[in-house]
Design a protein around this motif. Sequence first.
Motif, PDB file in Angstrom:
ATOM      1  N   ILE A  15       0.836  -1.202   0.000  1.00 18.26           N
ATOM      2  CA  ILE A  15       0.000   0.000   0.000  1.00 18.26           C
ATOM      3  C   ILE A  15       0.871   1.253   0.000  1.00 18.26           C
ATOM      4  N   LEU A  16       1.940   1.245   0.806  1.00 18.34           N
ATOM      5  CA  LEU A  16       2.853   2.395   0.822  1.00 18.34           C
ATOM      6  C   LEU A  16       3.520   2.595  -0.529  1.00 18.34           C
ATOM      7  N   LEU A  17       3.909   1.512  -1.181  1.00 18.83           N
ATOM      8  CA  LEU A  17       4.528   1.641  -2.498  1.00 18.83           C
ATOM      9  C   LEU A  17       3.551   2.171  -3.542  1.00 18.83           C
ATOM     10  N   ILE A  18       2.303   1.719  -3.495  1.00 20.57           N
ATOM     11  CA  ILE A  18       1.296   2.232  -4.429  1.00 20.57           C
ATOM     12  C   ILE A  18       1.052   3.719  -4.176  1.00 20.57           C
ATOM     13  N   PHE A  19       0.997   4.101  -2.916  1.00 16.51           N
ATOM     14  CA  PHE A  19       0.829   5.516  -2.574  1.00 16.51           C
ATOM     15  C   PHE A  19       2.037   6.332  -3.040  1.00 16.51           C
ATOM     16  N   ALA A  20       3.238   5.770  -2.905  1.00 14.34           N
ATOM     17  CA  ALA A  20       4.443   6.468  -3.361  1.00 14.34           C
ATOM     18  C   ALA A  20       4.446   6.636  -4.873  1.00 14.34           C
ATOM     19  N   ILE A  21       3.978   5.629  -5.585  1.00 14.97           N
ATOM     20  CA  ILE A  21       3.899   5.736  -7.052  1.00 14.97           C
ATOM     21  C   ILE A  21       2.891   6.811  -7.446  1.00 14.97           C
ATOM     22  N   ALA A  22       1.773   6.866  -6.735  1.00 15.45           N
ATOM     23  CA  ALA A  22       0.781   7.904  -7.017  1.00 15.45           C
ATOM     24  C   ALA A  22       1.355   9.292  -6.733  1.00 15.45           C
ATOM     25  N   SER A  27       3.640  14.323  -8.688  1.00 18.33           N
ATOM     26  CA  SER A  27       4.729  15.299  -8.661  1.00 18.33           C
ATOM     27  C   SER A  27       5.244  15.597 -10.070  1.00 18.33           C
ATOM     28  N   MET A  28       5.163  14.608 -10.967  1.00 13.83           N
ATOM     29  CA  MET A  28       5.572  14.857 -12.349  1.00 13.83           C
ATOM     30  C   MET A  28       4.555  15.731 -13.073  1.00 13.83           C
ATOM     31  N   GLN A  29       3.288  15.586 -12.717  1.00  8.62           N
ATOM     32  CA  GLN A  29       2.266  16.422 -13.348  1.00  8.62           C
ATOM     33  C   GLN A  29       2.352  17.872 -12.866  1.00  8.62           C
ATOM     34  N   LYS A  30       2.528  18.053 -11.572  1.00 11.05           N
ATOM     35  CA  LYS A  30       2.503  19.387 -10.983  1.00 11.05           C
ATOM     36  C   LYS A  30       3.883  20.026 -10.872  1.00 11.05           C
ATOM     37  N   GLU A  31       4.920  19.250 -11.155  1.00 10.15           N
ATOM     38  CA  GLU A  31       6.314  19.697 -11.041  1.00 10.15           C
ATOM     39  C   GLU A  31       6.620  20.236  -9.643  1.00 10.15           C
ATOM     40  N   LYS A  32       6.246  19.455  -8.656  1.00  5.38           N
ATOM     41  CA  LYS A  32       6.520  19.798  -7.252  1.00  5.38           C
ATOM     42  C   LYS A  32       7.615  18.865  -6.742  1.00  5.38           C
ATOM     43  N   ILE A  33       8.730  19.445  -6.320  1.00  5.46           N
ATOM     44  CA  ILE A  33       9.869  18.640  -5.878  1.00  5.46           C
ATOM     45  C   ILE A  33       9.604  17.971  -4.530  1.00  5.46           C
ATOM     46  N   TRP A  34       8.809  18.599  -3.681  1.00  7.94           N
ATOM     47  CA  TRP A  34       8.581  18.024  -2.360  1.00  7.94           C
ATOM     48  C   TRP A  34       7.725  16.761  -2.446  1.00  7.94           C
ATOM     49  N   LEU A  35       6.856  16.668  -3.463  1.00  5.47           N
ATOM     50  CA  LEU A  35       6.083  15.437  -3.626  1.00  5.47           C
ATOM     51  C   LEU A  35       6.977  14.273  -4.052  1.00  5.47           C
ATOM     52  N   SER A  36       7.938  14.549  -4.911  1.00  4.27           N
ATOM     53  CA  SER A  36       8.839  13.475  -5.332  1.00  4.27           C
ATOM     54  C   SER A  36       9.746  13.054  -4.180  1.00  4.27           C
ATOM     55  N   ARG A  37      10.114  13.999  -3.337  1.00  2.00           N
ATOM     56  CA  ARG A  37      10.914  13.642  -2.151  1.00  2.00           C
ATOM     57  C   ARG A  37      10.108  12.807  -1.171  1.00  2.00           C
ATOM     58  N   ALA A  38       8.832  13.140  -1.007  1.00  3.50           N
ATOM     59  CA  ALA A  38       7.968  12.345  -0.132  1.00  3.50           C
ATOM     60  C   ALA A  38       7.785  10.936  -0.692  1.00  3.50           C
ATOM     61  N   ALA A  39       7.655  10.835  -2.021  1.00  4.75           N
ATOM     62  CA  ALA A  39       7.510   9.519  -2.654  1.00  4.75           C
ATOM     63  C   ALA A  39       8.778   8.691  -2.456  1.00  4.75           C
ATOM     64  N   LEU A  40       9.931   9.325  -2.607  1.00  2.00           N
ATOM     65  CA  LEU A  40      11.193   8.617  -2.390  1.00  2.00           C
ATOM     66  C   LEU A  40      11.326   8.155  -0.947  1.00  2.00           C
ATOM     67  N   LEU A  42       8.870   7.438   1.126  1.00  2.00           N
ATOM     68  CA  LEU A  42       7.949   6.311   1.318  1.00  2.00           C
ATOM     69  C   LEU A  42       8.505   5.026   0.727  1.00  2.00           C
ATOM     70  N   MET A  43       9.140   5.127  -0.434  1.00  2.00           N
ATOM     71  CA  MET A  43       9.725   3.936  -1.055  1.00  2.00           C
ATOM     72  C   MET A  43      10.853   3.370  -0.203  1.00  2.00           C
ATOM     73  N   VAL A  44      11.696   4.236   0.334  1.00  2.00           N
ATOM     74  CA  VAL A  44      12.804   3.777   1.173  1.00  2.00           C
ATOM     75  C   VAL A  44      12.282   3.160   2.462  1.00  2.00           C
ATOM     76  N   LEU A  45      11.286   3.780   3.074  1.00  2.00           N
ATOM     77  CA  LEU A  45      10.729   3.243   4.317  1.00  2.00           C
ATOM     78  C   LEU A  45      10.069   1.886   4.099  1.00  2.00           C
ATOM     79  N   SER A  46       9.292   1.753   3.032  1.00  2.00           N
ATOM     80  CA  SER A  46       8.633   0.462   2.807  1.00  2.00           C
ATOM     81  C   SER A  46       9.650  -0.618   2.449  1.00  2.00           C
ATOM     82  N   GLY A  47      10.695  -0.263   1.715  1.00  3.63           N
ATOM     83  CA  GLY A  47      11.751  -1.237   1.427  1.00  3.63           C
ATOM     84  C   GLY A  47      12.487  -1.670   2.681  1.00  3.63           C
ATOM     85  N   GLY A  48      12.759  -0.727   3.563  1.00  4.51           N
ATOM     86  CA  GLY A  48      13.408  -1.065   4.839  1.00  4.51           C
ATOM     87  C   GLY A  48      12.542  -1.951   5.702  1.00  4.51           C
ATOM     88  N   MET A  49      11.236  -1.685   5.692  1.00  3.79           N
ATOM     89  CA  MET A  49      10.328  -2.530   6.466  1.00  3.79           C
ATOM     90  C   MET A  49      10.298  -3.945   5.914  1.00  3.79           C
TER      91      MET A  49
END
Length: 78
Positions: A15-22, A27-40, A42-49
Motif C-alpha cells: 500500500i505504501l509503495l502504491i501511494f508512493a507511485i501515485a 509530482s511529475m504532473q505538478k512539477e513539485k519537488i517536495w512530492l517526489s521527495r515524499a515519494a522517495l 515512502l519507497m525507502v521506508l517500505s523497502g526497509g520494512m
Amino acid sequence: MANFFTFHIGIMCLILLIFAIALLYRSMQKEKIWLSRAALLLMVLSGGMLIAKQYQDYLFFSEHLDNRHEHSGFADIQ
C-alpha cells in the motif's frame, strides 16, 4: 496491535509503495519537488520494512531449523 502489523507488513508495504507511485506521478504532473521527495521517502521506508521482516523470518526459520536438527537424533560428523 503490534502482532497485526508484523503479520500484515507485506500488505502495508505494498500500500505504501502504491501511494508512493501515485505521489511520484502527481509530482511529475505538478512539477513539485517536495512530492517526489515524499515519494522517495515512502519507497525507502517500505523497502526497509520489507528487509527487516525478511530478516526476522530468516532468523525464525534458522532457529527453528537448528532446534529440529538438535532433536533429530543424528550426530554431526566433523
